[in-house]
Design a protein around this motif. Structure first.
Motif, short mmCIF file in Angstrom:
data_model
loop_
_atom_site.label_atom_id
_atom_site.label_comp_id
_atom_site.label_asym_id
_atom_site.label_seq_id
_atom_site.Cartn_x
_atom_site.Cartn_y
_atom_site.Cartn_z
N TYR A 124 -43.34 -33.45 84.12
CA TYR A 124 -42.71 -34.71 83.72
C TYR A 124 -43.75 -35.70 83.21
N GLU A 125 -43.32 -36.54 82.30
CA GLU A 125 -44.10 -37.69 81.88
C GLU A 125 -43.28 -38.92 82.21
N ARG A 126 -43.70 -39.62 83.22
CA ARG A 126 -42.87 -40.65 83.86
C ARG A 126 -41.63 -39.94 84.41
N ASP A 127 -40.44 -40.27 83.94
CA ASP A 127 -39.24 -39.58 84.42
C ASP A 127 -38.70 -38.59 83.39
N LEU A 128 -39.45 -38.39 82.31
CA LEU A 128 -38.99 -37.52 81.23
C LEU A 128 -39.51 -36.10 81.42
N LEU A 129 -38.58 -35.14 81.42
CA LEU A 129 -38.95 -33.73 81.54
C LEU A 129 -39.57 -33.28 80.21
N ILE A 130 -40.86 -32.91 80.24
CA ILE A 130 -41.53 -32.49 79.01
C ILE A 130 -41.79 -30.98 78.99
N ARG A 131 -41.58 -30.32 80.11
CA ARG A 131 -41.74 -28.86 80.16
C ARG A 131 -40.79 -28.31 81.21
N ASP A 132 -39.82 -27.53 80.74
CA ASP A 132 -38.81 -26.93 81.62
C ASP A 132 -39.34 -25.57 82.08
N GLY A 133 -39.84 -25.52 83.29
CA GLY A 133 -40.45 -24.31 83.81
C GLY A 133 -39.51 -23.13 83.87
N GLU A 134 -38.26 -23.38 84.23
CA GLU A 134 -37.29 -22.29 84.32
C GLU A 134 -37.00 -21.73 82.93
N TRP A 135 -36.95 -22.59 81.93
CA TRP A 135 -36.74 -22.15 80.55
C TRP A 135 -37.90 -21.28 80.07
N VAL A 136 -39.12 -21.66 80.43
CA VAL A 136 -40.29 -20.87 80.07
C VAL A 136 -40.19 -19.48 80.69
N LYS A 137 -39.84 -19.44 81.96
CA LYS A 137 -39.73 -18.17 82.67
C LYS A 137 -38.67 -17.27 82.04
N LYS A 138 -37.53 -17.84 81.72
CA LYS A 138 -36.46 -17.05 81.10
C LYS A 138 -36.84 -16.55 79.72
N SER A 139 -37.59 -17.38 78.99
CA SER A 139 -37.99 -17.00 77.63
C SER A 139 -38.93 -15.80 77.64
N LEU A 140 -39.69 -15.65 78.72
CA LEU A 140 -40.68 -14.58 78.80
C LEU A 140 -40.19 -13.37 79.60
N PHE A 180 -43.88 -21.28 71.96
CA PHE A 180 -43.11 -22.39 72.50
C PHE A 180 -43.28 -23.68 71.70
N ASP A 181 -42.16 -24.30 71.40
CA ASP A 181 -42.12 -25.66 70.84
C ASP A 181 -41.50 -26.53 71.93
N PHE A 182 -42.34 -27.14 72.76
CA PHE A 182 -41.82 -27.88 73.92
C PHE A 182 -41.15 -29.18 73.51
N GLU A 183 -41.58 -29.75 72.41
CA GLU A 183 -40.97 -31.00 71.97
C GLU A 183 -39.50 -30.82 71.63
N HIS A 184 -39.18 -29.74 70.95
CA HIS A 184 -37.79 -29.48 70.56
C HIS A 184 -37.12 -28.40 71.41
N LYS A 185 -37.84 -27.94 72.43
CA LYS A 185 -37.36 -26.90 73.33
C LYS A 185 -36.84 -25.69 72.54
N ARG A 186 -37.73 -25.14 71.77
CA ARG A 186 -37.41 -23.96 70.98
C ARG A 186 -38.39 -22.84 71.30
N TYR A 187 -37.88 -21.63 71.32
CA TYR A 187 -38.73 -20.46 71.57
C TYR A 187 -38.52 -19.45 70.46
N ALA A 188 -39.61 -19.06 69.81
CA ALA A 188 -39.58 -18.00 68.81
C ALA A 188 -40.88 -17.21 68.98
N GLN A 189 -40.77 -15.98 69.38
CA GLN A 189 -41.96 -15.19 69.70
C GLN A 189 -42.94 -15.17 68.53
N LYS A 190 -44.18 -15.59 68.81
CA LYS A 190 -45.19 -15.65 67.76
C LYS A 190 -46.58 -15.68 68.41
#
Length: 209
Positions: A124-140, A180-190
């Motif tokens: 988080y940055e202040r109260d803003l979620l900037i990295r969703d750990g569960e999303w990262v795990k699911k993507s991989l 990973f594009d964390f700003e737009h929460k997009r995953y495209a293997q590269k």
């Protein structure tokens, strides 16, 4: 008998040198991962950083950079380069400098890095979620894993040799997961493949020492 032993040792030194001399000594000789392509935006960004970080290096006589991308996962790219470069995992013991003195190329060594447990935690940055750990795990979830269950994130290959003018040249080849594009929460293997070549003059080596 002594003369025969000396001859055997000489031949052994030449054989050892020839084994390690297989590593590429020019940018053109470095193998390129199949179907890897140039991303103009990524190349421009990396080229600017490369020029800035190397422009004031003491004794630098020549420098080259090549940056490619591929939709293949990092583990596949790394396996390919381990085979092509006959690379050895870095065990921290280095290599015999006599290999370079005899005109050979150092063994290609590589250091792999893996996703850490904290990479799968929310950030988080202040109260803003900037990295969703569960999303990262699911993507991989479909990525290959090491024997102890880890997922490769990047790796760096290095090798070096002495030039004909007694200067030193070094190569580094890195493979990095840029899916990973964390700003737009997009995953495209590269994966990004970065190949750097630095050639130093003998005078520059003396200054470093």
């Amino acid at each position: 008998m002594k003369r025969s032993l000396a001859m055997v040792l000489t031949l052994l030194g030449v054989w050892t040198c020839s084994v390690y001399a297989q590593a590429p000594r020019t940018m053109k000789a470095v193998p390129l991962f199949p179907d890897a392509t140039v991303d103009a935006v990524i190349l421009a960004q990396d080229k600017q950083l490369f020029d800035e970080t190397t422009s004031e290096m003491s004794g630098l006589a020549n420098r080259e950079l090549k940056v490619l991308v591929t939709p293949a996962p990092p583990d596949e790219v790394v396996r390919w380069y381990v085979a092509k470069l006959k690379a050895e995992a870095n065990n921290g013991e280095g290599f015999d400098p006599e290999i370079l003195a005899q005109g050979g190329t150092s063994p290609v060594q590589y250091d792999p890095s893996y996703y850490r447990p904290e990479d799968f935690e929310n950030q988080y940055e202040r109260d803003l979620l900037i990295r969703d750990g569960e999303w990262v795990k699911k993507s991989l979830i479909n990525r290959a894993r090491s024997a102890d269950g880890r997922i490769l994130s990047d790796a760096v290959f290095i090798w070096e040799f002495i030039n004909a003018n007694d200067g030193r040249s070094e190569f580094s080849l890195s493979v990095e997961d840029i899916s990973f594009d964390f700003e737009h929460k997009r995953y495209a293997q590269k994966s990004k493949i970065t190949i750097q070549f630095l050639e130093f003059s003998e005078e520059g080596m003396d200054e470093d020492e």
